[in-house]
Design a protein around this motif. Structure first.
Motif, short mmCIF file in Angstrom:
data_model
loop_
_atom_site.label_atom_id
_atom_site.label_comp_id
_atom_site.label_asym_id
_atom_site.label_seq_id
_atom_site.Cartn_x
_atom_site.Cartn_y
_atom_site.Cartn_z
N LEU A 126 -25.61 -66.24 59.95
CA LEU A 126 -24.35 -65.85 59.34
C LEU A 126 -24.37 -66.10 57.83
N GLU A 127 -25.14 -67.11 57.41
CA GLU A 127 -25.22 -67.40 55.98
C GLU A 127 -25.79 -66.23 55.20
N ASP A 128 -26.76 -65.53 55.81
CA ASP A 128 -27.37 -64.40 55.12
C ASP A 128 -26.34 -63.31 54.82
N LEU A 129 -25.53 -62.97 55.82
CA LEU A 129 -24.52 -61.94 55.61
C LEU A 129 -23.43 -62.43 54.67
N ALA A 130 -23.02 -63.69 54.82
CA ALA A 130 -21.98 -64.23 53.94
C ALA A 130 -22.42 -64.16 52.49
N SER A 131 -23.69 -64.44 52.24
CA SER A 131 -24.22 -64.39 50.88
C SER A 131 -24.13 -62.98 50.31
N VAL A 132 -24.48 -61.98 51.11
CA VAL A 132 -24.41 -60.59 50.66
C VAL A 132 -22.97 -60.21 50.33
N LEU A 133 -22.02 -60.58 51.19
CA LEU A 133 -20.62 -60.23 50.97
C LEU A 133 -20.08 -60.90 49.72
N GLN A 134 -20.39 -62.19 49.55
CA GLN A 134 -19.87 -62.91 48.39
C GLN A 134 -20.47 -62.40 47.08
N SER A 135 -21.70 -61.92 47.16
CA SER A 135 -22.37 -61.45 45.94
C SER A 135 -21.84 -60.10 45.49
N VAL B 158 -24.60 -65.56 65.73
CA VAL B 158 -24.53 -64.29 65.01
C VAL B 158 -23.98 -63.19 65.91
N GLU B 159 -24.53 -63.10 67.13
CA GLU B 159 -24.08 -62.04 68.04
C GLU B 159 -22.65 -62.27 68.50
N LYS B 160 -22.32 -63.52 68.79
CA LYS B 160 -20.96 -63.83 69.23
C LYS B 160 -19.94 -63.48 68.14
N THR B 161 -20.29 -63.82 66.90
CA THR B 161 -19.35 -63.61 65.78
C THR B 161 -19.30 -62.16 65.33
N LEU B 162 -20.46 -61.53 65.25
CA LEU B 162 -20.53 -60.22 64.62
C LEU B 162 -20.57 -59.04 65.60
N LEU C 150 -29.85 -43.57 51.50
CA LEU C 150 -29.14 -44.45 50.58
C LEU C 150 -30.10 -45.53 50.07
N PRO C 151 -29.80 -46.09 48.91
CA PRO C 151 -30.59 -47.24 48.46
C PRO C 151 -30.40 -48.42 49.42
N VAL C 152 -31.45 -49.22 49.56
CA VAL C 152 -31.43 -50.33 50.51
C VAL C 152 -31.12 -51.63 49.78
N LEU C 153 -30.27 -52.43 50.40
CA LEU C 153 -29.93 -53.73 49.87
C LEU C 153 -30.32 -54.78 50.90
N THR C 154 -31.01 -55.83 50.48
CA THR C 154 -31.37 -56.93 51.37
C THR C 154 -30.67 -58.19 50.91
N LYS C 155 -30.88 -59.28 51.65
CA LYS C 155 -30.20 -60.52 51.28
C LYS C 155 -30.70 -61.07 49.94
N GLU C 156 -31.88 -60.62 49.51
CA GLU C 156 -32.40 -61.07 48.22
C GLU C 156 -32.00 -60.16 47.07
N VAL D 178 -20.69 -71.53 55.72
CA VAL D 178 -20.78 -71.14 57.12
C VAL D 178 -21.27 -72.34 57.90
N LYS D 179 -20.47 -72.83 58.83
CA LYS D 179 -20.86 -74.01 59.61
C LYS D 179 -21.33 -73.57 61.00
N GLU D 180 -22.52 -74.01 61.35
CA GLU D 180 -23.04 -73.71 62.68
C GLU D 180 -22.31 -74.57 63.71
N GLU D 181 -22.21 -74.05 64.96
CA GLU D 181 -21.66 -74.84 66.04
C GLU D 181 -22.62 -76.01 66.36
N VAL D 182 -22.06 -77.15 66.68
CA VAL D 182 -22.88 -78.31 67.01
C VAL D 182 -23.02 -78.43 68.52
N THR D 183 -24.25 -78.49 68.99
CA THR D 183 -24.51 -78.67 70.42
C THR D 183 -25.37 -79.92 70.60
N SER D 184 -24.89 -80.88 71.36
CA SER D 184 -25.64 -82.13 71.49
C SER D 184 -26.85 -81.98 72.39
#
Length: 772
Positions: free
Chosen positions: A622-631, A737-741, A597-603, A764-770
């Motif tokens: 997660l932003e990388d995948l979200a960008s692909v889905l929204q596009s 990424v692993e936890k979510t996906l 199949l043709p390959v699609l990347t985040k760019e 996409v908001k990252e979790e905040v860890t102090s």
């Protein structure tokens, strides 16, 4: 298919026939059938033989009965000239039996499809004259026999035509014509050929011939005429007569078909009718009439067995020709058959070409003409079937000049033409179709009578709907629509070529069976919200009765997620993919793509519509995948990634981990990672990677120095938060990424994807860890 919702929820069923104890669904179905007053409902739900029309309202009936009675009185020989299909066989049986019971010297003749073709012919009439027949009565044929009627007159034979086929430009010059469509005063014009023969029998005997109703049911159902008005009455009582028939031929057919219990219209349409039709498709149809007329049980058993064998032979011939015809279509690049299929070949059996035409019409969604070529005669002979939007009879009559013989209905026809005219026929019909039809006309249509709420559906309601039977043309079995989440979908059958669905709503469940749709299994995600249309019936198993839907078509209106996370051999789990609309998504390009199949990347930027995205690895964020889905907003997403050494299994160290390790460094001054790292990890119950990770975070933040594996505290560290470390950020991102996906449930994963498949573009908001 084109789904046509024919109903309106605006019908006030509460005010419709309030005195009848009918469910709203049944009332709506009656309304749709234009059955809207108490008398009409009574006639529809409780047919009566008293509702049959007076046969003498049909033009030519009085003259016909008078001529037959004269022939009986003068002991003339009467020949019944029939047709070779189930309607013709049934009509011949009815006419012969009625005449013999009235005392006539009567015989029958059915032309051979292969040597004589369809309908009356001069040779047969001359042979009848030689054998002393002075009166010929046609059944289910003859309305186009203009030349043959002239031959009969020349021979001194009185010709009476009883038929129901479409009337052409010129009527034959016959002694009498008994035909509903030539009788303006007859209230119902859609009788089958056997129905017209039955009306003759009724007129001749002066009463309703109940013992002939079994034959009327066979011919009327098998010929696909409208099951309304008089036909509804005849089939309603005919099926009961057929179920209880003592006719040896019927009993032998029941046995050979394995029919137990009452006979329905479906039993006739799929078991009895095809066997009777098979005889005339492969040879002379006379044995089928002999089967129905015989009074000898042993002879009936032998004839039924012979007919069953012919049907099996017919099935094989049909399969072979259909395979050849489909290959012709698949190999055809000319575009000549774009709108109307016209295919033919030397040696194809003309007797089965109507069935092959039906298969082509169903597969390719367009009218089909299938011809057998006879080079010696220079003729092509065959059959045609059509789609709803294209009237075969009307359009073929526009090109009548290309045929030697032609006859039929709007949806089915038979024809003979010179071989040199085949290309002309194809060209002219394709031109007519392209002028008349739109793209939507080439899709099969299905009329939908209602939407079902599975919470309220009951076996009692389905039983009430069944009272609207017999179903057929003009009174189709209701098609219902459901829209529910699936609890499961799975392949069934020895070849996995069928699907079984289970729909659920608030604890209520409904099973659905989709025959022949097994190849859709990989195209339907298990938890999708599915729409389906089909027929409702009752499934009985081990004494339990529950509703089910026999599915005709399905669709999923929302995007779908297919969960193949962690799976190997993903090629086996994917459907046939289209290299113009489906893309493999890769975030870490190592040069290897396991799919063609043709390959699609985040760019990547794709201008064309994307149907499917096959995710082969996890993104860095997660932003990388979200960008692909929204596009690209795909219709389907296949999650096919795996995790081998995941961050999620090596959890992010806690603040206490970092504090303890830093305090240990402060106390010792330095620490040899290579020499003592594993020992420390074992003593603390940590993994070696935890020690390595903490060390790299401290190095990023300039809390420590690392030289040749020796870690030491920086003398003047600046105050920084843990989140400022690149190593920490990468770990945190990978963990999320692993936890979510990957480690999420299907529903959690689908919920996350849903946010980015909508029109809006949430961040996409990252979790905040102090830090510490």
């Amino acid at each position: 298919m084109n789904w046509k919702f024919t109903y309106s929820d605006e019908i006030e069923t509460e005010s419709f026939l309030p005195d009848l104890n009918l469910s709203p669904m049944t009332q709506r179905l009656l309304w749709q059938r234009n059955v809207r007053d108490i008398d009409a409902v009574r006639r529809f739900l409780s047919p009566s033989l008293d509702d049959l029309h007076d046969p003498f309202l049909m033009d030519g009936m009085e003259a016909t009965i008078a001529r037959v009675r004269l022939a009986i009185q003068q002991e003339e020989k009467i020949l019944v000239f029939g047709d070779y299909d189930a309607d013709g066989v049934s009509a011949t049986t009815v006419m012969v039996q009625a005449l013999r019971e009235a005392g006539a010297d009567c015989d029958f003749y059915i032309p051979n499809r292969f040597t004589e073709g369809y309908g009356p012919n001069e040779q047969a009439f001359r042979l009848a004259h030689e054998r002393g027949f002075s009166l010929i009565i046609t059944v289910d044929t003859g309305i186009a026999a203009v030349d043959e009627a002239a031959v009969a007159k020349e021979l001194g034979i009185d010709l009476i035509i009883t038929d129901h086929h479409e009337v052409q430009e010129q009527l034959p010059d016959a002694y009498a014509i008994v035909h509903p469509k030539t009788s303006a005063g007859y209230p119902f014009q859609e009788l089958a050929g056997v129905g017209v023969a039955f009306k003759f029998a009724q007129a001749l005997s002066g009463e309703i011939p109940h013992h002939l109703l079994d034959m009327v049911a066979i011919g009327t159902v098998a010929d696909l005429v409208t099951l309304t008005d008089e036909n509804r009455v005849l089939v309603h009582f005919g099926l009961k007569a057929l179920s209880n028939s003592e006719r040896p031929g019927v009993k032998a057919l029941r046995h050979i078909c394995g029919i137990d219990g009452p006979i329905s219209e479906e039993t006739v349409g799929f078991m009895i009718g095809p066997r009777i039709n098979a005889v005339g498709r492969l040879q002379d149809a006379s044995p089928a009439v002999d089967l129905m007329l015989t009074q000898d049980a042993e002879e009936a058993a032998e004839l039924a067995s012979e007919i069953d064998q012919l049907n099996k032979e017919r099935q094989k011939i049909v399969a072979d020709i259909a395979k050849e015809a489909e290959k012709m279509m698949d190999d055809d690049q000319s575009g000549d058959n774009d709108a109307v299929i016209v295919v033919g070949k030397e040696g194809w059996n003309p007797g089965v070409l109507g069935i092959v035409a039906s298969r082509l019409t169903n597969k390719y969604d367009r009218p089909a003409i299938v011809l057998g070529f006879d080079a010696e005669k220079g003729e092509a002979k065959g059959s045609a079937r059509s789609i709803d939007a294209f009237d075969l009879f009307v359009n073929c009559m526009k090109v009548r000049h290309v045929f030697k013989h032609f006859g039929g209905h709007s949806q089915a026809a038979g024809m003979t033409l010179p071989l040199e005219n085949v290309d002309m026929l194809r060209d002219e019909l394709n031109l007519l179709a392209k002028q008349q039809l739109s793209e939507e006309d080439f899709k099969q249509s299905m009329d939908i009578q209602g939407t079902v709420d599975i919470e309220s559906l009951s076996t009692k309601e389905i039983e009430e709907i069944d009272k609207l039977s017999p179903f057929g043309m003009g009174n189709p079995k209701p098609i219902f629509h459901i829209e529910n989440e699936m609890k499961e979908v799975r392949q069934i059958g020895s070849k996995k070529n069928h699907l079984k669905f289970q729909f659920t709503k608030n604890g209520s469940m409904l099973d659905g069976i989709a025959f022949g749709m097994g190849d859709l299994y990989t195209c339907i995600a298990p938890s999708s919200k599915l729409e389906a249309i089909g027929e409702l019936n009752i499934n009985e198993w081990n004494g339990r009765r529950k509703p089910q839907i026999m599915i005709k078509d399905v669709r999923v209106s929302e995007w779908q997620l297919f969960d193949h996370r962690g799976a190997r051999d993903i090629e086996k789990k994917l459907p046939g993919l289209d290299d113009e609309r489906d893309y493999a998504v890769i975030f870490e390009d190592d040069g290897h793509v396991p799919l063609d199949l043709p390959v699609l990347t985040k760019e990547s930027v794709i201008d064309s519509e994307v149907d499917s995205l096959i995710l082969l690895d996890l993104p860095d964020s997660l932003e990388d995948l979200a960008s692909v889905l929204q596009s690209h907003k795909p219709n389907k997403v296949y999650a096919c990634y795996r995790v081998t050494d995941g961050a999620f299994l090596n959890e992010l160290p806690t603040r206490e981990h970092f504090k303890w390790f830093y305090a240990m460094l402060m106390k010792r001054g330095s620490f040899d990672l290579e020499k003592d790292g594993d020992k420390l990890a074992a003593r603390r119950g940590w993994s070696p990677s935890t020690i390595d990770f903490i060390s790299k975070v401290f190095f990023d933040l300039e809390f420590v120095r690392i030289e040749n594996g020796l870690i030491s505290v920086h003398p003047t560290p600046s105050k920084k938060d843990l989140s400022e470390s690149i190593t920490y950020q990468n770990k945190q991102r990978k963990l999320q990424v692993e936890k979510t996906l990957y480690y999420s449930s299907y529903r959690e994963l689908k919920t996350w994807f849903d946010k980015y498949m909508e029109e809006t573009e949430p961040s996409v908001k990252e979790e905040v860890t102090s830090g510490f």
